[in-house]
Design an enzyme around this catalytic site. Structure first.
Site, mmCIF file in Angstrom:
data_model
loop_
_atom_site.group_PDB
_atom_site.id
_atom_site.type_symbol
_atom_site.label_atom_id
_atom_site.label_comp_id
_atom_site.label_asym_id
_atom_site.label_seq_id
_atom_site.Cartn_x
_atom_site.Cartn_y
_atom_site.Cartn_z
ATOM 1 N N GLU A 43 15.050 23.836 36.891
ATOM 2 C CA GLU A 43 13.596 23.760 37.022
ATOM 3 C C GLU A 43 13.196 22.468 37.721
ATOM 4 O O GLU A 43 13.773 21.402 37.477
ATOM 5 C CB GLU A 43 12.960 23.823 35.632
ATOM 6 C CG GLU A 43 11.442 23.793 35.662
ATOM 7 C CD GLU A 43 10.825 23.728 34.279
ATOM 8 O OE1 GLU A 43 9.735 24.301 34.112
ATOM 9 O OE2 GLU A 43 11.410 23.101 33.373
ATOM 10 N N LYS A 122 6.595 30.889 35.045
ATOM 11 C CA LYS A 122 6.732 30.324 33.714
ATOM 12 C C LYS A 122 5.579 30.817 32.848
ATOM 13 O O LYS A 122 4.418 30.794 33.264
ATOM 14 C CB LYS A 122 6.743 28.794 33.780
ATOM 15 C CG LYS A 122 7.165 28.123 32.469
ATOM 16 C CD LYS A 122 7.391 26.635 32.672
ATOM 17 C CE LYS A 122 7.976 25.977 31.434
ATOM 18 N NZ LYS A 122 8.261 24.530 31.661
ATOM 19 N N CYS A 156 12.953 27.273 31.293
ATOM 20 C CA CYS A 156 12.971 26.136 30.387
ATOM 21 C C CYS A 156 12.325 26.454 29.035
ATOM 22 O O CYS A 156 12.926 27.119 28.208
ATOM 23 C CB CYS A 156 12.309 24.943 31.068
ATOM 24 S SG CYS A 156 12.735 23.342 30.320
#
Length: 286
Positions: A43, A122, A156
């Protein structure tokens, strides 16, 4: 069996696009030389591109986001050409992309050997992303088709929320890619524990990539630490600790492993336990 390469990618002050392109090509060439079929970058690896601009830009949280948009076409073209020319799949980490409504969203682009490009946004933002960087959450959960089977991406912090991965594996995914960027050991271990939990409960492979190295010039990614790893179910035929491979903490490197995705089907049907199958079952405590 696909071979995966997961990056502990070091952030650099690059100054020119040519330096960035040369660096990315070196990394990809190394993985391809080691016969990797799927490459995973971390990321916000792209944030080193902010160093191509003046100090007043790369030291501004909002300024660097706007400036990066001018490089997005070249960024996409570079990774697309590398995937096609080398015949590999590349998850290039993430890139904050400005949408037509003015929002920035964190895109994890997935490039195929056939020249196709798609992305996962995300879905849950950290406090820093939400409160200081003002990056908005995405809304759609995707899967991606490969010759090896379906692949999904948890960016993440998303790996810490089991319902995202669960929906993806219910759509046929046996491999989840987790590009990560963490600035403390606690952050790294939160993502690592999330990855291992997702691998255990879904009886699938989960692969983490980590951004490493310090960038004191950057307001966004000044501190970075972690290790890349390939996590597995904890069951017959897999490592007892659920770790197929893991890198040396904070050292730039590729971490490699061969994945037998057929073993995911096998363990879900005939494992010592049935984590995947037993997920929907409800416990009546009344």
């Amino acid at each position: 069996m696909p071979k995966i390469a997961s990056a502990q990618y070091d952030i650099s002050f690059l100054e020119t696009w040519g330096n960035f392109e040369a660096k990315v090509r070196r990394w990809v060439d190394e993985a391809v030389t080691n016969q990797a079929d799927i490459l995973l970058f971390p990321e916000y690896a792209c944030m080193e591109l902010a160093s191509l601009f003046a100090k007043e830009v790369y030291s501004s949280l909002s300024g660097q986001l706007d400036a990066l948009q001018t490089l997005l076409p070249d960024y996409l073209a570079l990774f697309k050409s590398l995937a096609v020319n080398h015949g590999v799949y590349i998850q290039a980490g993430t890139f904050p992309v400005k949408h037509s409504n003015g929002e920035f969203r964190n895109h994890a682009y997935f490039f195929t050997p056939q020249g196709e490009v798609d992305f996962q946004e995300k879905l849950t933002m950290t406090r820093f992303e939400n409160e200081q960087w003002h990056i908005s959450r995405g809304l759609e959960i995707k899967t991606f088709d490969t010759v090896f089977g379906k692949v999904a991406i948890n960016i993440c912090y998303d790996s810490e929320f089991p319902h995202y991965a669960r929906l993806q594996v219910e759509r046929g995914v046996a491999l989840i890619l987790v590009p990560s960027c963490t600035d403390t050991q606690a952050g790294y271990y939160r993502v690592r524990i999330g990855c291992q939990a997702r691998a255990l409960e879904n009886q699938c492979y989960v692969v983490q990539a980590s951004l490493v190295g310090n960038a004191p010039w950057s307001e966004a990614v000044d501190l970075n630490c972690g290790a890349a790893a390939i996590y597995t179910p904890v069951d017959r035929g897999f490592p007892d600790n659920g770790i197929l491979a893991i890198g040396k903490y904070n050292v730039p490197q590729w971490v490699y492993a061969e994945l037998d995705l057929a073993d995911v089907t096998r363990v879900r049907l005939a494992g010592q336990v049935f984590n995947y199958q037993d997920w929907p079952k409800q416990f009546d405590c009344e």
